[in-house]
Design an enzyme around this catalytic site. Structure first.
Site, short mmCIF file in Angstrom:
data_model
loop_
_atom_site.label_atom_id
_atom_site.label_comp_id
_atom_site.label_asym_id
_atom_site.label_seq_id
_atom_site.Cartn_x
_atom_site.Cartn_y
_atom_site.Cartn_z
N GLY A 209 0.80 -1.21 0.00
CA GLY A 209 0.00 0.00 0.00
C GLY A 209 0.83 1.27 0.00
N LEU B 220 -4.71 -10.64 -36.97
CA LEU B 220 -5.83 -11.54 -36.66
C LEU B 220 -7.15 -11.05 -37.22
CD1 LEU B 220 -4.87 -12.21 -32.94
CD2 LEU B 220 -4.72 -13.87 -34.79
N GLU C 75 3.84 1.02 -11.51
CA GLU C 75 5.27 0.97 -11.16
C GLU C 75 6.05 2.09 -11.85
OE1 GLU C 75 5.59 -0.90 -8.86
OE2 GLU C 75 4.34 -2.66 -9.10
N CYS D 33 11.63 -1.06 -3.09
CA CYS D 33 10.75 -2.19 -3.39
C CYS D 33 10.19 -2.08 -4.80
CB CYS D 33 9.61 -2.25 -2.38
SG CYS D 33 10.12 -2.44 -0.65
N THR E 33 4.85 5.63 -14.36
CA THR E 33 4.32 5.86 -15.69
C THR E 33 5.46 6.04 -16.70
OG1 THR E 33 4.27 8.27 -15.46
CG2 THR E 33 2.33 7.05 -14.70
#
Length: 388
Positions: free
Chosen positions: A134, A342, A367, A242, A369
C-alpha cells in the site's frame, strides 16, 4: 519448411545457463497446464483464482529471488525468465507474483524484524498467505512523497489513518505493507486483515488487468503495536527500493506478453487463407512479423543484460527505467499490431493479443508511468530533475 520461433531468431537461449533454461521451461509448462485453458474465462469474469496461490507456491516462484524463509534464492535472471513466462500467460498472473514477491515479501525481507520474517515469509512463499503493498493513494500516484496517510504514536502503539488506491491483491491479501507519514518521516507497517478499522474494497469495471484483483485500502483509526512497524524502513527510499524490484520483473514480463502475442499472430497467419494462399505469404504481413520479431528480440536482450547487471550488483535505477520504458512500449505496440493480423478474430478472447494489449495499458502506467521513467532517464543524462 522450417518456422523459427520469434524468440529463437537470435539464439538468445545460448546466453542462458542450463538452470535458467530449466526454470523458464518449468514455468512455461505450468502456465500451459494451469493458466492458458482458463485465463480467457478469468479475464471475462474479472476474477483471479485465489486457489492458484498455493500452486504458485509449489512451483517456487513466490519470492523466488529472495534467500531463506522458504524462498528459493534464485538469480535475478531466473526470476526474470519466470516473469516472462508468467506474463506470456497473462499480465494479471505476473502482477500477482510480482506484488507477492517483489513488493510485499521483499519489504518484509529487507526491512522487517526477524519475528516479522518468520511470521510471514514462509507462509507467503508457500502461497498460504497473500500480501499487498500500500503506497499509491487516490491523489498521489507518481508523487508518493505527498502521501496523506498518517501514523501517529499513541503510547506504545501507532494509530493509522488514510487510504490507498490501485492496490494489486488488495482485497484478498492477508497482510498489507502500508506506508505512512510519521513525525520521523515515511515508515512502513504490516497491517493484517481483520485489524479493526482496516477495510478493503475491490475495484470493479476494469478494462485492463481483469484477471487480477485490484483494491482500495481504507485505514480508519487503525491501532497497531510498534511490533507491526518495519524497523529498518526509514524514509521514502524504502518503498521506492521495493518498486525497483517490481519494475525489474516488468522488464522481462512485458516481453513475455509480446512473445505470446507474436506467436499467436504467426500461428494464425500461417493457417488463415485469403486470395488463395496463407496471409503469412504476403509481403505486408511478413513486414509486420519481421519488425515485431526484431523489436521483441531487442527487448529480450535488454532484459537479459539488465538481469546480468542485477546479479552482479551493478544495476542502477535509471537502467531499470530504460528497460521498463522500452520494453513495455514495444510490447504494447507488438500486441496491437498482432491484433491487426488476426483481423476480426482478434477482438475475441479466443486469441491473446488484444487481451495482452489491454493489460499492457495498465503495465505502461503502474510501477512508474512512462512519463516518470522518461524523466528518470532525462535526469541521468542531464543531471537536472524535471519532476516539478
Amino acid at each position: 519448411m522450417t518456422i523459427t520461433d520469434p524468440l529463437d531468431l537470435l539464439d538468445i537461449d545460448s546466453l542462458l545457463s542450463d538452470e535458467e533454461r530449466q526454470i523458464r521451461e518449468t514455468v512455461a509448462r505450468f502456465v500451459a497446464e494451469h493458466v492458458r485453458p482458463h485465463v480467457a474465462e478469468w479475464f471475462e469474469a474479472g476474477t483471479f483464482p485465489r486457489e492458484l496461490a498455493p500452486e504458485l507456491g509449489k512451483l517456487g516462484v513466490l519470492g523466488m529471488h529472495l534467500d531463506g524463509y522458504g524462498c528459493a534464492g534464485t538469480s535475478a535472471v531466473a526470476y526474470g525468465l519466470a516473469c516472462l513466462e508468467l506474463e506470456a500467460g497473462d499480465s494479471g498472473l505476473r502482477s500477482f507474483v510480482s506484488v507477492q514477491g517483489s513488493l510485499a515479501m521483499f519489504s518484509i525481507w529487507k526491512y522487517g524484524s526477524e519475528e516479522q520474517k518468520l511470521q510471514w515469509l514462509p507462509r507467503m512463499a508457500a502461497g498460504e498467505a497473500i500480501g499487498c503493498f500500500g503506497l499509491t493513494e487516490p491523489d498521489f500516484g507518481s508523487d508518493p512523497a505527498g502521501m496523506r496517510t498518517r501514523a501517529v504514536r499513541d503510547g506504545d502503539d501507532w494509530i493509522l489513518n488514510g487510504s490507498k488506491m490501485w492496490i494489486t491483491n488488495g482485497s484478498i491479501a492477508d497482510v498489507a505493507t502500508v506506508w505512512a507519514r510519521t513525525e520521523e518521516g515515511v515508515r512502513g507497517f504490516l497491517v493484517p486483515r481483520g485489524t479493526p478499522g482496516f477495510t478493503t474494497h475491490t475495484i470493479k469495471q476494469k478494462l485492463s488487468l481483469r484477471a487480477s484483483v485490484t483494491g482500495e485500502l481504507v485505514l480508519d483509526e487503525v491501532r497497531l503495536p510498534d511490533s507491526a512497524r518495519l524497523p529498518e524502513a526509514r524514509g521514502l527510499g524504502a518503498p521506492l527500493s521495493c518498486l525497483g524490484e517490481a519494475r525489474f520483473g516488468i522488464v522481462f514480463g512485458s516481453t513475455g506478453a509480446a512473445l505470446d502475442s507474436l506467436r499467436a499472430a504467426i500461428a494464425y497467419a500461417t493457417t488463415r487463407v485469403q486470395f488463395g494462399k496463407p496471409i503469412a505469404a504476403f509481403q505486408l504481413t511478413q513486414e509486420k512479423l519481421a519488425n515485431m520479431a526484431v523489436d521483441l528480440n531487442t527487448a529480450a536482450l535488454l532484459a537479459l543484460h539488465l538481469g546480468r547487471l542485477k546479479d552482479a550488483g551493478r544495476v542502477k535505477p535509471h537502467q531499470i527505467s530504460v528497460g521498463k520504458l522500452n520494453n513495455v512500449r514495444r510490447a504494447l505496440a507488438i500486441a496491437r499490431e498482432c491484433r491487426t493480423i488476426l483481423g476480426g478474430s482478434g477482438i475475441t478472447l479466443e486469441y491473446s493479443p488484444l487481451r495482452h494489449a489491454n493489460n499492457l495499458e495498465s503495465v505502461l502506467t503502474y510501477e512508474g508511468t512512462s512519463e516518470i521513467h522518461t524523466l528518470v532517464i532525462g535526469e541521468a543524462l542531464t543531471g537536472h530533475a524535471a519532476y516539478r
